[in-house]
Design an enzyme around this catalytic site. Structure first.
Site, PDB file in Angstrom:
ATOM      1  N   TYR A 154      26.437  41.119  45.296  1.00 44.43           N
ATOM      2  CA  TYR A 154      27.551  41.512  46.163  1.00 44.43           C
ATOM      3  C   TYR A 154      28.886  41.016  45.588  1.00 44.43           C
ATOM      4  CZ  TYR A 154      30.083  41.716  50.694  1.00 44.43           C
ATOM      5  OH  TYR A 154      30.967  41.977  51.707  1.00 44.43           O
ATOM      6  N   LYS A 158      32.089  43.253  44.442  1.00 42.95           N
ATOM      7  CA  LYS A 158      33.392  43.098  45.093  1.00 42.95           C
ATOM      8  C   LYS A 158      34.476  42.655  44.109  1.00 42.95           C
ATOM      9  CE  LYS A 158      32.316  44.278  49.355  1.00 42.95           C
ATOM     10  NZ  LYS A 158      32.817  45.546  49.906  1.00 42.95           N
TER      11      LYS A 158
END
Ligand code: NAP
Length: 247
Positions: A154, A158
């Site tokens: 993640y 991001k």
């Protein structure tokens, strides 16, 4: 002329709050989600209750054919319109420490959070360029700025979104199109509730947040609303944190 805003992942959480706020600002909302029809219908109802309008546009942001099919249909029905606001908000987590993370967990999170940004943005900015105006807001995360245990996949997606935001802002700077990233800390949504189940000690420790509380989806929405307004004409290529002073 109506101003159309496509908000991905708008059935629940932060995306829903953004869709409601942009509708209050006068945008006609294209309300994307993946599969939770009941939540999407409820989001549409809340938008209409607030005096706005929305149409549901389900597709999986990690599937370019599905995106193009939905947008082809929309453009065919709106030959004189374009999408002036794109909020790339759809996102998932699949937390695991790197040592035992499966390749599928890596790919799934990159596909939705990063490749989804590419597919949607690539398609929608064509109309913005032709019409010499647009706003792109990408929802990043404090994980992509600071790292977070259990979120290698993640955080990678991001922080890549942050690099892409800065680059696309430069590419589109002369076209009256701004591109910014909003980077939330812990916000009270289903995503955080799911993370709590996985790592309760991490998420429940409100003491790690200087303001001693989670953020509200509406607080993120107000920021996105501002970035999409005329007041924010000269703001582009920025990463704006909203995290209770956590970073
Ligand atoms: P959430 O409550 O879990 O809602 C996720 C939304 O994304 C839902 O509308 C869901 O649709 C949609 N979605 C998921 N996968 C999708 C796909 N493949 N294609 C299209 N839509 C998809 O999440 P949230 O907390 O509001 O998070 C929204 C964004 O903020 C994400 O990008 C997340 O990474 C980011 N963020 C959140 C936090 C936080 O603390 N909550 C912090 C930093 C960043 P369905 O309803 O159909 O499943």
């Amino acid at each position: 002329m109506k101003r159309y805003a496509l908000v991905t992942g708008a059935s629940r959480g932060i995306g829903r709050a953004i869709a409601i706020e942009l509708a209050k600002d006068g945008c006609s909302i294209l309300l994307n989600y993946k599969s939770n029809h009941a939540a999407a219908e409820e989001a549409k109802r809340l938008i209409e209750e607030a005096g706005g309008e929305a149409e549901l546009m389900p597709f999986d942001v990690s599937q370019p054919d599905a995106i193009n099919a939905a947008l082809d249909k929309w453009f065919a029905a709106h030959p004189d319109d374009y999408i002036d606001v794109l909020v790339n908000n759809a996102g998932i987590v699949d937390d695991e420490i790197m040592l035992i993370m499966e390749p599928e967990q890596w790919h799934r999170v990159i596909d939705v959070n990063l490749n989804g940004f590419f597919y949607c943005t690539r398609r929608v900015i064509e109309g913005m360029v032709e019409n010499h105006h647009g706003r792109v807001v990408n929802i990043a995360s404090i994980s992509g700025q600071a790292g977070n245990v259990g979120q290698v996949n993640y955080a990678a997606a991001k922080s890549a979104i942050i690099g892409a935001t800065k680059t696309l802002a430069k590419e589109l700077a002369t076209k009256h199109i701004t591109v910014n990233a909003v980077s939330p800390g812990a916000i009270e949504t289903d995503m955080v509730r799911a993370s709590e189940e996985y790592m309760p000690e991490r998420m429940r420790n409100i003491n790690n947040i200087p303001m001693r509380r989670l953020g509200k989806p509406e607080e993120v929405a107000y920021l996105v609303s501002f970035l999409c307004s005329n007041w924010a004409d000269y703001i582009s290529g920025q990463v704006i944190g909203i995290n209770g002073a956590a970073l």
